[in-house]
Design a protein around this motif. Structure first.
Motif, PDB file in Angstrom:
ATOM      1  N   SER A  55      -2.272  15.528   2.179  1.00 21.63           N
ATOM      2  CA  SER A  55      -1.172  15.217   3.113  1.00 21.63           C
ATOM      3  C   SER A  55       0.075  16.034   2.767  1.00 21.63           C
ATOM      4  N   ALA A 119      10.124  -1.852   7.449  1.00 18.23           N
ATOM      5  CA  ALA A 119      10.255  -3.112   8.180  1.00 18.23           C
ATOM      6  C   ALA A 119       9.997  -4.229   7.186  1.00 18.23           C
ATOM      7  N   GLY A 193      12.289  -0.170  17.463  1.00 17.55           N
ATOM      8  CA  GLY A 193      11.472   0.355  16.358  1.00 17.55           C
ATOM      9  C   GLY A 193       9.994   0.233  16.716  1.00 17.55           C
TER      10      GLY A 193
HETATM   11  N1  LIG Z   1       5.649   4.202  12.058  1.00 14.03           N
HETATM   12  C1  LIG Z   1       6.752   3.782  12.648  1.00 14.03           C
HETATM   13  O1  LIG Z   1       6.928   3.936  13.883  1.00 14.03           O
HETATM   14  C2  LIG Z   1       7.827   3.112  11.859  1.00 14.03           C
HETATM   15  C3  LIG Z   1       7.657   2.824  10.520  1.00 14.03           C
HETATM   16  N2  LIG Z   1       8.681   2.243   9.807  1.00 14.03           N
HETATM   17  C4  LIG Z   1       8.516   2.015   8.383  1.00 14.03           C
HETATM   18  O2  LIG Z   1       8.259   3.266   7.776  1.00 14.03           O
HETATM   19  C5  LIG Z   1       7.458   3.076   6.613  1.00 14.03           C
HETATM   20  C6  LIG Z   1       6.289   4.036   6.644  1.00 14.03           C
HETATM   21  O3  LIG Z   1       5.480   3.757   7.769  1.00 14.03           O
HETATM   22  P1  LIG Z   1       4.551   4.893   8.361  1.00 14.03           P
HETATM   23  O4  LIG Z   1       5.249   6.204   8.297  1.00 14.03           O
HETATM   24  O5  LIG Z   1       4.082   4.395   9.658  1.00 14.03           O
HETATM   25  O6  LIG Z   1       3.352   4.887   7.296  1.00 14.03           O
HETATM   26  P2  LIG Z   1       2.436   6.109   6.835  1.00 14.03           P
HETATM   27  O7  LIG Z   1       1.236   5.501   6.213  1.00 14.03           O
HETATM   28  O8  LIG Z   1       2.255   7.057   7.959  1.00 14.03           O
HETATM   29  O9  LIG Z   1       3.317   6.823   5.704  1.00 14.03           O
HETATM   30  C7  LIG Z   1       3.388   6.380   4.393  1.00 14.03           C
HETATM   31  C8  LIG Z   1       3.457   7.598   3.499  1.00 14.03           C
HETATM   32  O10 LIG Z   1       3.622   7.182   2.160  1.00 14.03           O
HETATM   33  C9  LIG Z   1       2.855   8.029   1.329  1.00 14.03           C
HETATM   34  N3  LIG Z   1       2.640   7.312   0.082  1.00 14.03           N
HETATM   35  C10 LIG Z   1       1.768   6.327  -0.196  1.00 14.03           C
HETATM   36  N4  LIG Z   1       1.930   5.888  -1.447  1.00 14.03           N
HETATM   37  C11 LIG Z   1       2.958   6.614  -1.971  1.00 14.03           C
HETATM   38  C12 LIG Z   1       3.633   6.617  -3.203  1.00 14.03           C
HETATM   39  N5  LIG Z   1       3.306   5.763  -4.181  1.00 14.03           N
HETATM   40  N6  LIG Z   1       4.635   7.495  -3.375  1.00 14.03           N
HETATM   41  C13 LIG Z   1       4.992   8.362  -2.401  1.00 14.03           C
HETATM   42  N7  LIG Z   1       4.396   8.396  -1.210  1.00 14.03           N
HETATM   43  C14 LIG Z   1       3.400   7.530  -1.000  1.00 14.03           C
HETATM   44  C15 LIG Z   1       1.623   8.354   2.105  1.00 14.03           C
HETATM   45  O11 LIG Z   1       1.051   9.574   1.668  1.00 14.03           O
HETATM   46  C16 LIG Z   1       2.211   8.478   3.516  1.00 14.03           C
HETATM   47  O12 LIG Z   1       2.619   9.816   3.711  1.00 14.03           O
HETATM   48  C17 LIG Z   1       7.022   1.615   6.592  1.00 14.03           C
HETATM   49  O13 LIG Z   1       7.775   0.936   5.635  1.00 14.03           O
HETATM   50  C18 LIG Z   1       7.330   1.124   7.996  1.00 14.03           C
HETATM   51  O14 LIG Z   1       7.696  -0.233   8.015  1.00 14.03           O
HETATM   52  C19 LIG Z   1       9.888   1.939  10.375  1.00 14.03           C
HETATM   53  C20 LIG Z   1      10.099   2.205  11.686  1.00 14.03           C
HETATM   54  C21 LIG Z   1       9.085   2.766  12.561  1.00 14.03           C
END
Ligand SMILES: NC(=O)C1=CN([C@@H]2O[C@H](COP(=O)(O)OP(=O)(O)OC[C@H]3O[C@@H](n4cnc5c(N)ncnc54)[C@H](O)[C@@H]3O)[C@@H](O)[C@H]2O)C=CC1
Ligand SMILES: O=C(O)[C@@H]1CCC=N1
Length: 295
Positions: A55, A119, A193
């Protein structure tokens, strides 16, 4: 002609005179936000981390001027990326926030501001995890990637106005920034959101309906996507949805027949229930994550 596949080192990487941001956990939302921020301000020192090396490689193609590292390649990647950063954006999944911030906190500069997009993780609990740092909670949405996001901004009380202004300016590259009290975040999540996904769902259902009525999937998709784009742009120029709806609705015509079907099926109640469900889930998650953080 330069035929090298490796991008040349951009001049801003590692420059200490630039605002520095670290994106810890750069997936769907983190990437969207950082893309929006970077497209509006090229003079930033940006570091970003992901979990897997694969990734990180994909992200490096999306954000060529950022320094990207992965935990798979280097267990200290998050700590190194965050070192000395002005703003550390936290984009890991909510349930990973406790471990991620606990690991980072001891090595953070006291001046670094933590900006959580999770969130369902409260400022008070983030402050427990990183007691010497100032905390801002944000709630963005994915159109941030193209500068058309909506980003709620809830700073904790100790964040000074200059810092809030700097962050607001950074985030405005990703879209509309709205300052809110933390207690308003669940409502914002419910309509924006998460709310952006309701529009996508409606688009999916309209495409399926078009196909059922005889259009090819390709034609239906093209039309629905362009209709959503047109509706969004018109609404943005003349922000009165009710007036826009009425302008489409001829007396005794097709639109009123369609709209009445939505109303008879309880669309107003459905939309309210959906927003409430997302907002309530946000509050439930706050409780769950608080228990994990506080034991
Ligand atoms: N997807 C959305 O539309 C929205 C998401 N959020 C928040 O954003 C956050 C991320 O959500 P998404 O982007 O959808 O999830 P995602 O799963 O797409 O992204 C998470 C990222 O964290 C990385 N990761 C995992 N463990 C890790 C670690 N120990 N250290 C560093 N990186 C690590 C993964 O490689 C991935 O790139 C969540 O907390 C969510 O609540 C908030 C608003 C909207
Ligand atoms: O579904 C979620 O939990 C995240 C937060 C808002 C949008 N996506």
């Amino acid at each position: 002609m330069n035929t090298e596949l490796t991008p040349t080192e951009p001049p801003q990487k590692g420059r200490s005179d630039l605002t520095s941001i670290a994106s810890i956990g750069t997936g769907n939302m983190g990437t969207a936000l950082i893309k929006g921020i970077m497209s509006a301000d090229e003079k930033l020192d940006v570091r970003a981390t992901t979990n897997s090396a694969a990734s990180a490689k994909a992200l490096a193609e999306e954000l060529p001027s950022a320094a990207i590292t992965s935990l798979e390649d280097d267990a200290g990647a998050n700590r190194k990326a965050a070192a000395g950063a002005d703003f550390v954006f936290l984009g890991v999944k909510p349930w990973m926030m406790a471990d991620t911030v606990a690991d980072l906190a001891p090595s953070l500069d006291a001046n670094t501001v933590l900006v959580s997009m999770a969130a369902g993780v409260a400022i008070a609990d983030l402050a427990t995890l990183a007691p010497k740092n100032k905390i801002v909670r944000i709630m963005p949405n994915t159109p941030s990637a193209i500068g058309h996001g909506v980003i709620a901004l809830a700073p904790s009380a100790e964040v000074d106005e200059t810092t809030v202004d700097t962050l607001r300016t950074l985030l405005s590259g990703a879209g509309l920034v709205v300052a809110l009290d933390e207690t308003e975040i669940p409502a914002m999540t419910g309509i924006s959101g998460s709310g952006v996904a309701y529009f996508f769902l409606l688009a999916e259902t309209m495409i399926a309906a078009g196909v059922k009525m005889g259009l090819s999937e390709e034609t239906a998709k093209q039309m629905v996507v362009a209709t959503a784009d047109g509706a969004g742009r018109l609404l943005s120029e003349k922000p009165d949805p009710s007036a826009q709806r009425q302008a489409v609705s001829s007396k005794g015509g097709t639109t009123l027949a369609g709209l009445q079907t939505f109303i008879d099926a309880g669309l107003f109640d459905i939309a309210e229930a959906a927003a409430q469900a997302a907002g309530n889930r946000s509050l439930e998650m706050e409780k769950e994550n608080s228990q994990v953080i506080n034991g």
